[in-house]
Design an enzyme around this catalytic site. Structure first.
Site, PDB file in Angstrom:
ATOM      1  N   ASP A  34     -20.883 146.112   7.078  1.00 24.76           N
ATOM      2  CA  ASP A  34     -20.021 145.052   6.535  1.00 24.76           C
ATOM      3  C   ASP A  34     -19.738 145.396   5.079  1.00 24.76           C
ATOM      4  O   ASP A  34     -20.485 146.151   4.463  1.00 24.76           O
ATOM      5  CB  ASP A  34     -20.702 143.676   6.624  1.00 24.76           C
ATOM      6  CG  ASP A  34     -19.694 142.529   6.669  1.00 24.76           C
ATOM      7  OD1 ASP A  34     -19.494 141.943   7.754  1.00 24.76           O
ATOM      8  OD2 ASP A  34     -19.092 142.233   5.603  1.00 24.76           O
ATOM      9  N   ARG A  83      -9.847 132.550  12.534  1.00 25.42           N
ATOM     10  CA  ARG A  83      -8.961 131.417  12.255  1.00 25.42           C
ATOM     11  C   ARG A  83      -9.740 130.171  11.889  1.00 25.42           C
ATOM     12  O   ARG A  83     -10.911 130.016  12.249  1.00 25.42           O
ATOM     13  CB  ARG A  83      -8.097 131.000  13.432  1.00 25.42           C
ATOM     14  CG  ARG A  83      -7.919 131.837  14.561  1.00 25.42           C
ATOM     15  CD  ARG A  83      -6.897 131.162  15.475  1.00 25.42           C
ATOM     16  NE  ARG A  83      -7.395 131.200  16.832  1.00 25.42           N
ATOM     17  CZ  ARG A  83      -6.833 130.580  17.841  1.00 25.42           C
ATOM     18  NH1 ARG A  83      -5.754 129.840  17.650  1.00 25.42           N
ATOM     19  NH2 ARG A  83      -7.336 130.684  19.050  1.00 25.42           N
ATOM     20  N   THR A 120     -11.042 142.052  16.589  1.00 26.21           N
ATOM     21  CA  THR A 120     -10.313 141.385  15.502  1.00 26.21           C
ATOM     22  C   THR A 120      -8.929 140.927  15.958  1.00 26.21           C
ATOM     23  O   THR A 120      -8.219 141.664  16.646  1.00 26.21           O
ATOM     24  CB  THR A 120     -10.194 142.350  14.304  1.00 26.21           C
ATOM     25  OG1 THR A 120     -11.503 142.727  13.895  1.00 26.21           O
ATOM     26  CG2 THR A 120      -9.459 141.718  13.137  1.00 26.21           C
ATOM     27  N   ARG A 152     -13.565 132.282  30.398  1.00 25.11           N
ATOM     28  CA  ARG A 152     -13.252 130.851  30.161  1.00 25.11           C
ATOM     29  C   ARG A 152     -12.608 130.258  31.413  1.00 25.11           C
ATOM     30  O   ARG A 152     -12.983 129.166  31.856  1.00 25.11           O
ATOM     31  CB  ARG A 152     -12.296 130.719  28.972  1.00 25.11           C
ATOM     32  CG  ARG A 152     -12.987 130.971  27.648  1.00 25.11           C
ATOM     33  CD  ARG A 152     -12.031 130.816  26.466  1.00 25.11           C
ATOM     34  NE  ARG A 152     -12.784 130.896  25.218  1.00 25.11           N
ATOM     35  CZ  ARG A 152     -12.344 131.491  24.108  1.00 25.11           C
ATOM     36  NH1 ARG A 152     -11.153 132.055  24.068  1.00 25.11           N
ATOM     37  NH2 ARG A 152     -13.093 131.508  23.035  1.00 25.11           N
ATOM     38  N   HIS A 176      -3.377 138.319  24.043  1.00 26.32           N
ATOM     39  CA  HIS A 176      -4.420 137.321  23.759  1.00 26.32           C
ATOM     40  C   HIS A 176      -3.827 136.220  22.882  1.00 26.32           C
ATOM     41  O   HIS A 176      -4.165 136.061  21.729  1.00 26.32           O
ATOM     42  CB  HIS A 176      -5.565 138.025  23.032  1.00 26.32           C
ATOM     43  CG  HIS A 176      -6.773 137.160  22.815  1.00 26.32           C
ATOM     44  ND1 HIS A 176      -7.331 136.369  23.777  1.00 26.32           N
ATOM     45  CD2 HIS A 176      -7.557 136.999  21.711  1.00 26.32           C
ATOM     46  CE1 HIS A 176      -8.393 135.761  23.288  1.00 26.32           C
ATOM     47  NE2 HIS A 176      -8.543 136.116  22.039  1.00 26.32           N
TER      48      HIS A 176
END
Ligand code: APR
Length: 320
Positions: A34, A83, A120, A152, A176
């Site tokens: 990171d 988001r 991402t 889902r 997506h």
């Protein structure tokens, strides 16, 4: 045989969860990368300190330098921003495109033989850009979205029918985004296509339509509940399933954002399609037959992805 090396580029909510699952499942040694100092080191150490409890023989290490990912067998990319409520995935494009450039160059320099799974968002455009920036073979760079969206879909179908998730096979294709394509004819509950399920009275057409709509908006539902970010448990599990299929040459057919070079009539773009994942990476794209309605939905979704790819080219002319 040496242990596999799993590099996680981005050690935020999904990255940390990936590290935990990869360690518990002993997929291999884990490198957390990171730009935030201390974050990958802290998460790596915390998870490493949990391994004696369940007896996983793997090492975890956090780094802030791309040299640490050298020789990785798999790289899973979550670097970037998620988001917040009110945002669409597309709102992330400008910021995350710059991140993909740095990540692509880092992978190219230090882990050019890796199988790369991008998470991402906006996913289909980001994985397309990541492949270009990294220069890795297209079959070695894929995006994770369809496994999550299909999971889902399967969960909502299980909740409605009372049938175990183990006996539900759900498919979503396309990009997506909210115009993804849940495949009603190709998805099954206990072997029955969903169209038959409605005909046999397991649920009404309106109830099935509501499940399809909830699937399309599934990511937003979580964002609105969490308020501070987006989903991470289900995305992490989905990417791990893809990594396992590659590492163990399982040859699973999963809905994956794969590079299309003629399949489904598409050229030079990534979009969610059933893909066989084995030791060669994305080895084969399976082509479903579409009826007119499905084709129209898929074309609409593809058009959205193409719009994002064009926006990427506008921001970074080196991609044009
Ligand atoms: N290089 C490496 N890491 C970076 C970079 C960069 N250039 N820029 C940001 N990061 C790191 C951040 O420091 C942060 O730790 O990426 C991490 C992202 O983690 P979170 O903000 O917790 O986001 P997460 O929920 O994990 O989602 C990551 O996946 O599903 C998508 O939309 C989501 O794009 C988002 C991504």
């Amino acid at each position: 045989m040496a242990r596999n090396k799993i590099a996680l580029i981005g050690s935020g909510m999904i990255g940390g969860t990936l590290a935990h699952v990869a360690a518990r499942e002993e997929l291999g040694d884990v490198i957390l990368f990171d730009i935030a100092e201390g974050l990958p080191q802290g998460k790596g150490l915390d998870i490493a300190e949990s391994t004696p409890v369940y007896g996983a023989s793997v090492n975890l290490k956090g780094v802030n330098d791309y040299a640490g990912i050298a020789g990785a067998d798999v790289c899973i990319v979550t670097a970037g921003v998620p988001r917040k409520p009110g945002m669409s995935r597309d709102d992330l494009l400008g910021i995350n495109l710059k991140v993909m450039k740095a990540v692509g160059e880092g992978i190219k320099a230090h882990a050019p033989n890796a199988f790369v799974i991008c998470i991402t968002n906006p996913l289909d455009a980001m994985v397309w850009a990541l492949q270009k920036f990294s220069g890795l073979p297209t079959e070695k760079v894929v995006g994770m979205a369809g496994v999550l969206d299909s999971s889902r879909f399967a969960y909502f179908l299980s909740e409605k029918t009372g049938v175990s998730v183990a006996d539900i096979h759900a498919w979503t294709l396309g990009g997506h985004g909210d115009d993804m394509v849940p495949m009603v004819r190709h998805s099954t509950v206990g072997g029955l296509p969903l169209t038959q399920l409605v005909a046999q009275g397991w649920m009404s057409q309106a109830e099935l339509d509501a499940i399809v709509e909830r699937t399309r908006k599934g990511g937003g539902e979580i964002v609105n509940l969490l308020k501070t970010g987006s989903a991470y448990y289900a995305p992490a599990e989905s990417a791990i399933a893809m990594a396992k299929s590659y590492l163990a040459d399982q040859k699973r057919v999963l809905p994956v954002a794969s590079y299309c070079s003629g399949q489904y009539g598409l050229k030079d773009m990534y979009v969610g399609v059933p893909t066989l994942i084995g030791a060669g990476g994305a080895e084969k794209i399976v082509e479903f037959d579409f009826n007119a309605d499905e084709k129209a939905m898929f074309d609409k979704s593809v058009a959205s992805v193409n719009g994002l790819i064009e926006a990427c080219k506008g921001i970074d002319p080196s991609l044009a």
